[in-house]
Design a protein around this motif. Sequence first.
Motif, PDB file in Angstrom:
ATOM      1  N   THR A 158     -10.542  19.443 -10.020  1.00  0.00           N
ATOM      2  CA  THR A 158      -9.882  18.575 -10.989  1.00  0.00           C
ATOM      3  C   THR A 158      -8.369  18.706 -10.892  1.00  0.00           C
ATOM      4  N   LEU A 159      -7.892  19.875 -10.545  1.00  0.00           N
ATOM      5  CA  LEU A 159      -6.453  20.112 -10.451  1.00  0.00           C
ATOM      6  C   LEU A 159      -5.823  19.270  -9.348  1.00  0.00           C
ATOM      7  N   SER A 160      -6.564  18.983  -8.294  1.00  0.00           N
ATOM      8  CA  SER A 160      -5.993  18.159  -7.229  1.00  0.00           C
ATOM      9  C   SER A 160      -6.208  16.667  -7.488  1.00  0.00           C
ATOM     10  N   PHE A 161      -7.268  16.314  -8.193  1.00  0.00           N
ATOM     11  CA  PHE A 161      -7.575  14.901  -8.397  1.00  0.00           C
ATOM     12  C   PHE A 161      -6.773  14.268  -9.528  1.00  0.00           C
ATOM     13  N   LEU A 162      -6.698  14.931 -10.648  1.00  0.00           N
ATOM     14  CA  LEU A 162      -6.095  14.338 -11.845  1.00  0.00           C
ATOM     15  C   LEU A 162      -4.603  14.026 -11.682  1.00  0.00           C
ATOM     16  N   PRO A 163      -3.770  14.911 -11.136  1.00  0.00           N
ATOM     17  CA  PRO A 163      -2.357  14.541 -10.956  1.00  0.00           C
ATOM     18  C   PRO A 163      -2.162  13.358 -10.006  1.00  0.00           C
ATOM     19  N   ARG A 164      -2.958  13.312  -8.939  1.00  0.00           N
ATOM     20  CA  ARG A 164      -2.856  12.165  -8.016  1.00  0.00           C
ATOM     21  C   ARG A 164      -3.231  10.872  -8.712  1.00  0.00           C
ATOM     22  N   LEU A 165      -4.271  10.913  -9.512  1.00  0.00           N
ATOM     23  CA  LEU A 165      -4.693   9.730 -10.255  1.00  0.00           C
ATOM     24  C   LEU A 165      -3.608   9.275 -11.222  1.00  0.00           C
ATOM     25  N   LEU A 166      -3.040  10.222 -11.958  1.00  0.00           N
ATOM     26  CA  LEU A 166      -2.013   9.870 -12.935  1.00  0.00           C
ATOM     27  C   LEU A 166      -0.757   9.308 -12.262  1.00  0.00           C
ATOM     28  N   VAL A 167      -0.348   9.901 -11.147  1.00  0.00           N
ATOM     29  CA  VAL A 167       0.842   9.410 -10.447  1.00  0.00           C
ATOM     30  C   VAL A 167       0.579   8.031  -9.839  1.00  0.00           C
ATOM     31  N   THR A 168      -0.610   7.802  -9.330  1.00  0.00           N
ATOM     32  CA  THR A 168      -0.941   6.483  -8.790  1.00  0.00           C
ATOM     33  C   THR A 168      -0.953   5.432  -9.885  1.00  0.00           C
ATOM     34  N   LEU A 169      -1.506   5.765 -11.037  1.00  0.00           N
ATOM     35  CA  LEU A 169      -1.485   4.830 -12.163  1.00  0.00           C
ATOM     36  C   LEU A 169      -0.060   4.584 -12.652  1.00  0.00           C
ATOM     37  N   LEU A 170       0.761   5.626 -12.659  1.00  0.00           N
ATOM     38  CA  LEU A 170       2.160   5.459 -13.052  1.00  0.00           C
ATOM     39  C   LEU A 170       2.906   4.566 -12.056  1.00  0.00           C
ATOM     40  N   ALA A 171       2.665   4.776 -10.770  1.00  0.00           N
ATOM     41  CA  ALA A 171       3.298   3.934  -9.749  1.00  0.00           C
ATOM     42  C   ALA A 171       2.836   2.485  -9.884  1.00  0.00           C
ATOM     43  N   LEU A 172       1.565   2.291 -10.186  1.00  0.00           N
ATOM     44  CA  LEU A 172       1.046   0.939 -10.376  1.00  0.00           C
ATOM     45  C   LEU A 172       1.663   0.273 -11.594  1.00  0.00           C
ATOM     46  N   VAL A 211       0.836  -1.203   0.000  1.00  0.00           N
ATOM     47  CA  VAL A 211       0.000   0.000   0.000  1.00  0.00           C
ATOM     48  C   VAL A 211       0.868   1.249   0.000  1.00  0.00           C
ATOM     49  N   THR A 212       1.969   1.217   0.733  1.00  0.00           N
ATOM     50  CA  THR A 212       2.864   2.370   0.768  1.00  0.00           C
ATOM     51  C   THR A 212       3.449   2.658  -0.603  1.00  0.00           C
ATOM     52  N   VAL A 213       3.808   1.610  -1.332  1.00  0.00           N
ATOM     53  CA  VAL A 213       4.371   1.793  -2.670  1.00  0.00           C
ATOM     54  C   VAL A 213       3.366   2.476  -3.589  1.00  0.00           C
ATOM     55  N   LEU A 214       2.091   2.196  -3.420  1.00  0.00           N
ATOM     56  CA  LEU A 214       1.085   2.785  -4.300  1.00  0.00           C
ATOM     57  C   LEU A 214       0.547   4.125  -3.803  1.00  0.00           C
ATOM     58  N   VAL A 215       0.450   4.309  -2.507  1.00  0.00           N
ATOM     59  CA  VAL A 215      -0.208   5.504  -1.966  1.00  0.00           C
ATOM     60  C   VAL A 215       0.755   6.675  -1.759  1.00  0.00           C
ATOM     61  N   ALA A 216       1.989   6.383  -1.378  1.00  0.00           N
ATOM     62  CA  ALA A 216       2.945   7.453  -1.053  1.00  0.00           C
ATOM     63  C   ALA A 216       3.180   8.433  -2.203  1.00  0.00           C
ATOM     64  N   PRO A 217       3.378   7.977  -3.449  1.00  0.00           N
ATOM     65  CA  PRO A 217       3.548   8.965  -4.527  1.00  0.00           C
ATOM     66  C   PRO A 217       2.328   9.865  -4.708  1.00  0.00           C
ATOM     67  N   GLY A 218       1.150   9.304  -4.580  1.00  0.00           N
ATOM     68  CA  GLY A 218      -0.066  10.116  -4.686  1.00  0.00           C
ATOM     69  C   GLY A 218      -0.180  11.136  -3.566  1.00  0.00           C
ATOM     70  N   LEU A 219       0.227  10.745  -2.363  1.00  0.00           N
ATOM     71  CA  LEU A 219       0.198  11.691  -1.243  1.00  0.00           C
ATOM     72  C   LEU A 219       1.175  12.837  -1.453  1.00  0.00           C
ATOM     73  N   ILE A 220       2.350  12.521  -1.947  1.00  0.00           N
ATOM     74  CA  ILE A 220       3.355  13.560  -2.179  1.00  0.00           C
ATOM     75  C   ILE A 220       2.882  14.533  -3.256  1.00  0.00           C
ATOM     76  N   VAL A 221       2.350  13.996  -4.347  1.00  0.00           N
ATOM     77  CA  VAL A 221       1.853  14.872  -5.424  1.00  0.00           C
ATOM     78  C   VAL A 221       0.651  15.672  -4.940  1.00  0.00           C
TER      79      VAL A 221
END
Length: 90
Positions: free
Chosen positions: A49-63, A22-32
């Motif tokens: 949208t400005l706060s949601f979309l970057p977190r979504l993209l970074v989480t998908l990238l981490a995944l 969970v840390t591997v997937l959630v931490a990048p989204g929290l930082i962004v």
Amino acid sequence: MLTPDIAVDVVTSALHAVMLLVTVLVAPGLIVGLLVSLFQAATQINEQTLSFLPRLLVTLLALSLAGSWITSYLMDFCVEIFQRAAQLVG
């Protein structure tokens, strides 16, 4: 025979695996999310949208980047659990 020590060891290793994955997937989204929130506070832009979309993209990238490692980690963990179960039975 399943003793309390063995049960605690299995549960502890399972919780460790869950927290690590969970840390591997959630931490990048929290930082962004924190960086975007600081940017929004500095510029006073209140766009949801400005706060949601970057977190979504970074989480998908981490995944996508850690997906093969996560899969191999879970497979190794399951093999370890099944080996422990086989030792307990006989």
